[in-house]
Design an enzyme around this catalytic site. Structure first.
Site, mmCIF file in Angstrom:
data_model
loop_
_atom_site.group_PDB
_atom_site.id
_atom_site.type_symbol
_atom_site.label_atom_id
_atom_site.label_comp_id
_atom_site.label_asym_id
_atom_site.label_seq_id
_atom_site.Cartn_x
_atom_site.Cartn_y
_atom_site.Cartn_z
ATOM 1 N N ASP A 159 -1.575 -1.061 -4.027
ATOM 2 C CA ASP A 159 -1.817 -0.211 -5.193
ATOM 3 C C ASP A 159 -0.581 -0.100 -6.078
ATOM 4 O O ASP A 159 0.464 -0.722 -5.812
ATOM 5 C CB ASP A 159 -2.276 1.181 -4.746
ATOM 6 N N ASN A 184 -5.852 6.377 -1.236
ATOM 7 C CA ASN A 184 -6.767 5.881 -2.275
ATOM 8 C C ASN A 184 -7.363 4.522 -1.931
ATOM 9 O O ASN A 184 -7.897 3.831 -2.802
ATOM 10 C CB ASN A 184 -6.063 5.829 -3.643
ATOM 11 N N ASP A 185 -7.332 4.125 -0.661
ATOM 12 C CA ASP A 185 -7.848 2.808 -0.276
ATOM 13 C C ASP A 185 -9.336 2.668 -0.573
ATOM 14 O O ASP A 185 -9.832 1.569 -0.831
ATOM 15 C CB ASP A 185 -7.601 2.544 1.210
ATOM 16 N N GLY A 208 -5.904 -2.476 0.124
ATOM 17 C CA GLY A 208 -5.258 -1.188 -0.100
ATOM 18 C C GLY A 208 -3.988 -1.200 -0.909
ATOM 19 O O GLY A 208 -3.417 -0.144 -1.191
ATOM 20 N N ASP A 258 -6.450 -14.098 -19.418
ATOM 21 C CA ASP A 258 -7.245 -14.915 -18.508
ATOM 22 C C ASP A 258 -8.256 -15.766 -19.283
ATOM 23 O O ASP A 258 -8.754 -15.357 -20.334
ATOM 24 C CB ASP A 258 -7.977 -13.973 -17.541
ATOM 25 N N ASN A 283 0.846 -1.188 0.000
ATOM 26 C CA ASN A 283 0.000 0.000 0.000
ATOM 27 C C ASN A 283 0.881 1.238 0.000
ATOM 28 O O ASN A 283 1.307 1.726 1.039
ATOM 29 C CB ASN A 283 -0.920 -0.014 1.224
ATOM 30 N N GLU A 320 -4.034 -18.429 -20.563
ATOM 31 C CA GLU A 320 -4.364 -19.367 -19.503
ATOM 32 C C GLU A 320 -5.222 -20.472 -20.117
ATOM 33 O O GLU A 320 -6.421 -20.306 -20.326
ATOM 34 C CB GLU A 320 -5.126 -18.677 -18.371
#
Length: 619
Positions: free
Chosen positions: A166, A144-145, A164, A331, A139, A360
């Protein structure tokens, strides 16, 4: 007269303000938000979104050719395709008319590309990829959490909540990642995910042109890319073609019903992707596999719709150009229509011939994996070419999860598992360009699998560092982190110690690591920093020998270098005679262990410690 004049001007100003307000309200979204001059494919599809925008007639300045205007049953969308051939970086203006009068306009920019952008070098077998879940890594900016505009707020006390981590946290710890010997960072998705809960994994995206504000801004992502390139690190984006999140703004107001795959009743994929290549499969099973939703919160995108296919292709290319990316990991790759995905990959690699994309393909036999790699002979049987450069080696991951626990070898247990895995490499068009790994954010943690046995961890990492392919390490394992998947995904996605100011233990620094963390880190860093220097384990050929007595020997070699790798998977000391390996030992008399610096005489025999591996540079 003066009063009348003032009244006239007041009305005029009011009309101008109203017109300006209606103009702003008319166009709510433009995607891509801008584009680049000089792309190989000159056709650009721009989506304009706004209330009843389809009722207007569009034109564009600078004598630019509009090749197509497509409207759907939803009047809030207009898809305009223009020809950018020979256009230089510039600004154009789209005009939208009603009854031959311009109702509003919209500026649109073509930007300059970076120098040699098309020829950018991507990741390959000389790299080591470090996988991060950004919310759980560090974090760097606690401010900006949470975000008032997004549903889920920061709550580190909740295992499945947002903690949190980032982009700033990644930037602040780039030196740590580089010191580990990693050269490439794959971060799980960073675009906005506005789900009410479990949004931290960010695979249910709500805006694919915007970085989630709880991670930072688009500009922060650009800064991450730039800071990484200063340190000779490569940035890989985790891209999702199969689905969006249920809260995506376009899902709330579908451009067309066929934008997503829909059934009369909610239908979930059965995940049996073998049906895609099964010549005996029913059409129903194939349809449910590809068109069924992954989960109820992830609407399945219909890439057979040309508008969707073009949208996703341009979005991917926009991020490469905008953020100066070095590669993709995609993905749930084979959950989407196979032909549409082949076209998507082809479009990207046509624009960027050296760009690597790993898909994947979570399947458990080599034929099913190899089918999906570009130029596969298996795919060619059905006249299919995926155009996908790389796949993830899930079959090797399967063997890594058990083989080092098998002290007593049998016909099919112990080190023979690895030998058998590599005997099928002939199925792959390019076995050097597949991603090899022991774990990731969806699997059991390797340290938990092996009950935090450091000797077995060393065997796992040594294997990844020396076999063919591109090794990938999952964040935290290099300091002994584990986690129990039986307790849910949060169990294998724990916070990196030291990533939060309140953490008592900071494993990002040498001084902050516990003795156990230092033991794991020092070994891993030495191994992968050595790997950076040895071309034989990057692109060299591989010769291996049938394991005997649970001992596996293979060689990686070029004309200039030879590396001999020996695994003793027994719980007791062993001795091997080297005359069996004369084919590769040739006239070499000794080998220097890459990790200890100790020199071994290989002229007749080598003594092996219990549960150990040697990486010998032959001299």
């Amino acid at each position: 007269m003066r009063l009348q004049t003032n009244h006239f001007f007041n009305k005029l100003i009011l009309l101008i303000l109203l017109f300006s307000a209606s103009t702003k309200a008319q166009i709510q979204k433009v995607e891509p938000p801008f584009w680049y001059a000089g792309m190989k494919n000159p056709e650009l599809q721009i989506m304009f979104y706004g209330k009843n925008i389809a009722q207007y007639e569009a034109s564009v300045s600078n004598n630019i050719v509009i090749k197509n205007v497509e409207k759907t049953e939803n009047p809030n969308y207009l898809f305009i395709t223009i020809d950018t051939q020979n256009l230089k970086a510039s600004e154009m203006v789209f005009s939208f008319k009603s009854k031959n009068k311009v109702a509003f306009t919209q500026k649109y920019s073509l930007k300059e590309r970076r120098s040699n952008s098309a020829e950018r070098k991507s990741y390959d077998a000389s790299d080591v990829m470090y996988l991060i879940m950004p919310d759980r890594f560090a974090n760097g900016n606690p401010k900006n959490d949470s975000d008032a505009s997004l549903a889920e707020k920061g709550n580190r006390a909740l295992p499945g909540g947002r903690h949190g981590g980032d982009i700033e946290g990644i930037i602040k710890n780039l030196d740590y990642i580089a010191s580990l010997g990693a050269t490439t960072i794959w971060s799980t998705p960073l675009c906005e995910d506005n789900d009410k809960e479990y949004s931290y994994h960010t695979y249910g995206q709500s805006d694919v042109y915007k970085i989630d504000s709880r991670y930072g801004t688009n500009e922060d992502y650009l800064r991450l890319s730039a800071e990484m390139h200063k340190k000779d690190l490569k940035l890989v984006m985790d891209y999702v073609t199969n689905h969006w999140g249920i809260t995506h703004w376009m899902i709330k107001d579908l451009p067309t019903k066929s934008w997503i795959n829909q059934f009369e009743n909610y239908t979930q994929t059965h995940h049996r992707r073998e049906v895609i290549t099964d010549i005996h499969a029913s059409k129903l099973d194939q349809e449910v596999c590809v068109d069924g939703w992954f989960v109820p919160s992830m609407p399945d995108l219909n890439l057979r719709n040309p508008l969707v296919a073009k949208y996703l292709t341009q979005n991917a290319i926009w991020w490469i150009e905008y953020a100066d990316l070095d590669g993709f990991r995609v993905d749930t790759y084979n959950y989407s229509d196979a032909n549409a995905m082949a076209n998507w990959a082809k479009a990207i690699t046509t624009e960027y011939p050296n760009f690597n994309i790993v898909g994947e393909i979570w399947m458990h036999n080599q034929a099913n994996l190899a089918y999906w790699q570009k130029d596969s002979k298996i795919g060619a049987i059905e006249n299919y070419n995926s155009n996908l450069p790389s796949v993830m080696d899930f079959t090797l991951q399967d063997q890594i999860g058990s083989a080092f626990n098998e002290d007593n070898a049998t016909w099919d247990n112990g080190m023979i598992k690895f030998y058998n895995n590599f005997t099928l490499d002939y199925l792959y068009p390019n076995p050097n360009n597949i991603l090899v790994f022991a774990e990731n954010h969806d699997t059991n943690r390797i340290n938990d699998v092996y009950k935090y046995d450091f000797t077995k961890y060393k065997l796992v990492m040594t294997l990844l560092a020396t076999v063919r392919g591109i090794p990938q390490v999952y964040y935290g394992s290099e300091i002994g982190m584990g986690g129990d998947k039986s307790k849910g995904d949060a169990g294998i996605r724990q916070d990196f110690p030291g990533g939060w100011n309140s953490d008592k233990n900071n494993a990002f620094t040498k001084e902050g690591r516990t003795a156990e963390q230092a033991q794991y880190f020092d070994f891993t860093a030495k191994l992968f920093n050595w790997r950076k220097t040895n071309e034989a384990v990057h692109f060299g050929k591989m010769t291996h020998y049938i394991p005997e007595n649970n001992i596996y020997v293979y060689f990686r070699y070029t004309d200039a270098k030879t590396v001999m790798v020996v695994f003793n998977n027994n719980s007791t000391e062993q001795t091997i005679k080297t005359n069996r390996f004369k084919e590769n030992c040739k006239n070499f008399k000794s080998g220097k262990d890459a990790l200890t610096g100790k020199t071994f005489d290989i002229s007749s025999e080598i003594k092996l410690e219990p549960k150990s591996a040697l990486v010998l540079e032959l001299e």
